[in-house]
Enzyme design. Sequence first.
Site, PDB file in Angstrom:
ATOM      1  N   SER A  11     -29.673  -4.874 -30.562  1.00 54.83           N
ATOM      2  CA  SER A  11     -31.118  -4.677 -30.441  1.00 54.83           C
ATOM      3  C   SER A  11     -31.387  -3.184 -30.284  1.00 54.83           C
ATOM      4  O   SER A  11     -30.463  -2.402 -30.052  1.00 54.83           O
ATOM      5  CB  SER A  11     -31.682  -5.431 -29.226  1.00 54.83           C
ATOM      6  OG  SER A  11     -31.273  -4.796 -28.013  1.00 54.83           O
ATOM      7  N   THR A  37     -24.081  -1.564 -20.677  1.00 56.08           N
ATOM      8  CA  THR A  37     -24.128  -3.001 -20.941  1.00 56.08           C
ATOM      9  C   THR A  37     -22.980  -3.408 -21.842  1.00 56.08           C
ATOM     10  O   THR A  37     -22.595  -2.667 -22.761  1.00 56.08           O
ATOM     11  CB  THR A  37     -25.460  -3.405 -21.596  1.00 56.08           C
ATOM     12  OG1 THR A  37     -25.378  -4.770 -22.051  1.00 56.08           O
ATOM     13  CG2 THR A  37     -25.802  -2.527 -22.786  1.00 56.08           C
ATOM     14  N   TYR A  62     -32.807  -1.943 -27.774  1.00 60.67           N
ATOM     15  CA  TYR A  62     -32.409  -1.667 -26.392  1.00 60.67           C
ATOM     16  C   TYR A  62     -30.917  -1.343 -26.322  1.00 60.67           C
ATOM     17  O   TYR A  62     -30.514  -0.340 -25.733  1.00 60.67           O
ATOM     18  CB  TYR A  62     -32.735  -2.864 -25.496  1.00 60.67           C
ATOM     19  CG  TYR A  62     -31.853  -2.937 -24.272  1.00 60.67           C
ATOM     20  CD1 TYR A  62     -31.994  -2.025 -23.230  1.00 60.67           C
ATOM     21  CD2 TYR A  62     -30.849  -3.903 -24.166  1.00 60.67           C
ATOM     22  CE1 TYR A  62     -31.169  -2.075 -22.118  1.00 60.67           C
ATOM     23  CE2 TYR A  62     -30.022  -3.959 -23.063  1.00 60.67           C
ATOM     24  CZ  TYR A  62     -30.186  -3.039 -22.041  1.00 60.67           C
ATOM     25  OH  TYR A  62     -29.356  -3.088 -20.955  1.00 60.67           O
ATOM     26  N   HIS A  63     -30.088  -2.208 -26.884  1.00 60.26           N
ATOM     27  CA  HIS A  63     -28.653  -1.972 -26.840  1.00 60.26           C
ATOM     28  C   HIS A  63     -28.280  -0.680 -27.561  1.00 60.26           C
ATOM     29  O   HIS A  63     -27.355   0.030 -27.148  1.00 60.26           O
ATOM     30  CB  HIS A  63     -27.905  -3.161 -27.450  1.00 60.26           C
ATOM     31  CG  HIS A  63     -27.980  -4.409 -26.617  1.00 60.26           C
ATOM     32  ND1 HIS A  63     -28.828  -5.456 -26.931  1.00 60.26           N
ATOM     33  CD2 HIS A  63     -27.335  -4.776 -25.477  1.00 60.26           C
ATOM     34  CE1 HIS A  63     -28.690  -6.408 -26.023  1.00 60.26           C
ATOM     35  NE2 HIS A  63     -27.790  -6.024 -25.126  1.00 60.26           N
ATOM     36  N   LYS A  70     -28.592   2.219 -25.258  1.00 58.05           N
ATOM     37  CA  LYS A  70     -27.453   2.339 -24.361  1.00 58.05           C
ATOM     38  C   LYS A  70     -26.275   3.017 -25.055  1.00 58.05           C
ATOM     39  O   LYS A  70     -25.520   3.786 -24.429  1.00 58.05           O
ATOM     40  CB  LYS A  70     -27.040   0.955 -23.856  1.00 58.05           C
ATOM     41  CG  LYS A  70     -28.055   0.279 -22.954  1.00 58.05           C
ATOM     42  CD  LYS A  70     -28.103   0.946 -21.584  1.00 58.05           C
ATOM     43  CE  LYS A  70     -28.785   0.040 -20.569  1.00 58.05           C
ATOM     44  NZ  LYS A  70     -28.787   0.612 -19.223  1.00 58.05           N
TER      45      LYS A  70
END
Length: 388
Positions: free
Chosen positions: A179, A144, A181-182, A185
């Site tokens: 976040s 991302t 989530y990030h 990644k």
Amino acid sequence: MRVLVIGGDGYCGWATALYLSNKGYDVAILDNLVRRHWDLQLGVDTLTPIAPIQQRLQRWKDLTGKTIDLFVGDINHYDFLIDALQKFQPDSIVHFGEQRSAPFSMIDREHAVLTQVNNVVGTLNILYAMREHFPECHLVKLGTMGEYGTPNIDIEEGYITIEHNGRKDTLPYPKQPGSFYHLSKVHDSHNIYFACKIWGLRATDLHQGVVYGVLTEETGMDEMLINRLDYDGVFGTALNRFCIQAAIEHPLTVYGKGGQTRGFLDIRDTVRCIELAIAHPAEAGQLRVFNQFTEMFGVRDLAMMVKQAATGMGLDVEIGQFDNPRVELEDHYFNAKNTKLLDLGLDPHYLSDSLIDSLLNFAIKYKHRVDKTQILPKVSWRREVGTK
């Protein structure tokens, strides 16, 4: 070429699996179907009616004569992953199989842990499976653009050359994720980089921008093949979300000042980028990073485009300004490079009035399925006043 699409029941994965199958690749889907379970837990649903995966694949076979194999299970279970890989014998692995929502990862401790365990451990299992059994396989991993954050310098494609104290080196680009989530990644990127370096694996990390649209040539063939389209405050993303809000004449949910600038791309370009990465694999020992987007927009500018198109269709749409649930800069420098996929032959679909009109018409067709209570954000990055 045999291509295993992990997470092939999801928004990007489903469109990719059908596209590659239609192009003549031998495709299999591996998915644990947990995204459907998360929708049930959160009480949300896609705007579009999504059939069970087995029915979708049967319909694809009926229409095209092409078979897509299915493996239902979790890549966090290593024995299952190895068994599926050995049965299918992929040349390339396309990895979409992660929890992909920043708000979901910020709900609470449990969702943050779930996100990082699911994403990081699943990817690590794939890397070990490749080392042990498929060392020549090419991993195409969906990353991302959010890994980079919003630095006050140009964003390069994965790596940056630095001169410091008279010495020079090319290093992985610094990451400023926004976040949990990030962050997952970023951990993936580091693990893949390390695995390629020490084991000689080959991988391409596609740092994707915000994807919009719903129809590809394949998903538009039949309603049974239709893709999911999320509008809720957890899984919905800009433009898709704005068009659905406009269809029901709900104020467009711009967070804060709306100056947040991001990279965007049409889902038809997502599937083409995957094909280009597969057709031009990385070298052994190499982790390539491609910034996968075609245009950059500010969120408020995007909302203005949707409002203008919706007004032209007779809809009464206003742009709302809502408190930003995220911790992020709302006015910042953003200039990201995106030449590598163009060099490989990507011919982008740029955002146009006709595309927005098409997406609005699509949203109007299914607007009876919208649950208005799910539109506004319910997840805050901040510690709320009065909480312990």
